[in-house]
Design a protein around this motif. Structure first.
Motif, short mmCIF file in Angstrom:
data_model
loop_
_atom_site.label_atom_id
_atom_site.label_comp_id
_atom_site.label_asym_id
_atom_site.label_seq_id
_atom_site.Cartn_x
_atom_site.Cartn_y
_atom_site.Cartn_z
N LYS A 1 46.26 -3.52 -10.82
CA LYS A 1 46.84 -3.80 -9.49
C LYS A 1 46.11 -4.93 -8.79
O LYS A 1 46.70 -5.65 -7.99
CB LYS A 1 46.82 -2.54 -8.62
CG LYS A 1 47.95 -1.61 -8.90
CD LYS A 1 48.01 -0.51 -7.86
CE LYS A 1 49.25 0.31 -8.03
NZ LYS A 1 49.40 1.30 -6.96
N ASP A 2 44.82 -5.09 -9.08
CA ASP A 2 44.06 -6.18 -8.48
C ASP A 2 44.56 -7.55 -8.94
O ASP A 2 44.29 -8.56 -8.29
CB ASP A 2 42.57 -6.05 -8.81
CG ASP A 2 41.91 -4.94 -8.01
OD1 ASP A 2 42.50 -4.50 -7.00
OD2 ASP A 2 40.80 -4.51 -8.41
N LYS B 1 44.42 1.37 -13.75
CA LYS B 1 45.50 1.10 -12.79
C LYS B 1 44.99 0.25 -11.63
O LYS B 1 45.66 -0.70 -11.20
CB LYS B 1 46.06 2.42 -12.27
CG LYS B 1 47.28 2.30 -11.41
CD LYS B 1 47.79 3.67 -11.07
CE LYS B 1 48.98 3.66 -10.19
NZ LYS B 1 49.42 5.01 -9.84
N LYS C 1 56.30 -2.17 -11.43
CA LYS C 1 55.83 -0.79 -11.33
C LYS C 1 54.96 -0.54 -12.55
O LYS C 1 55.32 -0.90 -13.67
CB LYS C 1 56.99 0.21 -11.31
CG LYS C 1 57.93 0.01 -10.15
CD LYS C 1 57.26 0.36 -8.86
CE LYS C 1 58.26 0.19 -7.72
NZ LYS C 1 57.68 0.43 -6.45
N LEU C 2 53.82 0.11 -12.35
CA LEU C 2 52.87 0.33 -13.43
C LEU C 2 52.81 1.80 -13.81
O LEU C 2 52.78 2.66 -12.94
CB LEU C 2 51.47 -0.13 -13.00
CG LEU C 2 51.34 -1.59 -12.61
CD1 LEU C 2 49.95 -1.87 -12.08
CD2 LEU C 2 51.65 -2.48 -13.80
#
Length: 179
Positions: free
Chosen positions: A119-120, A115, A127-128
């Motif tokens: 996100k990086d 995650k 949305k993950l």
């Protein structure tokens, strides 16, 4: 000088409204000054309580304007995320043997690492959801399914399966576009 009753009531009301308790109405203390005059002393005790509902709403309400953007400006990079899944699962599980307690912790750790790395990539408005399954390889068959509301134009997923001599791992990253 003595405070009038109206001034005392007004002061007490203001102090109570601000969150202070006044001893003005119940305990008045007067001390004598050197020249024979009396002086009213006012003692207050302040407290910090929970703010009222009305105060919360005024401080926390943020006005957002509509962007009228119905689709993503940058689509979710499935190929890059597949490489992230492969790298993370291989690095964490290459030499591991299946142990139930260790694998329980590893699923949490691996999902957080995946995650963070996804996100990086800083893909806006997605949305993950990251799900990792680890199980023992003993010649069994397993089917893992998932369902959700889906917009096929914008929503997507990435998946990778890892196997070694004693365990298997399945990692899924679901990317759901947030309008």
């Amino acid at each position: 000088m003595m405070m009038s009753d109206i001034a005392k009531d007004r002061t007490a009301h203001l102090l109570k409204k601000r969150g202070s308790v006044s001893s003005l109405s119940s305990h008045e203390s007067r001390r004598k000054e050197p020249r024979g005059r009396t002086k009213d002393s006012l003692s207050t005790v302040s407290y910090m309580g929970e703010p009222s509902q009305r105060e919360d709403a005024s401080h926390l309400a943020v006005q957002m304007e509509n962007t009228y953007q119905l689709g993503p400006t940058k689509h979710f990079p499935v190929v890059i995320v597949n490489h992230i899944l492969k790298d993370v699962l291989t690095n964490y599980l290459q030499e591991e043997k299946y142990e139930p307690e260790l694998c329980r912790q590893m699923t949490k750790t691996i999902s957080e690492v995946i995650k963070a790395q996804v996100k990086d990539l800083m893909i806006p408005r997605y949305k993950l959801i990251v799900m990792v399954h680890i199980g023992q390889l003993t010649g069994q068959s397993i089917l893992i399914g998932s369902r959700c509301l889906w917009d096929p134009k914008n929503d997507t997923f990435a998946s990778y399966i890892f196997r070694n001599s004693s365990l298997f791992a399945l990692a899924n990253v679901y990317a759901v576009y947030f309008e």
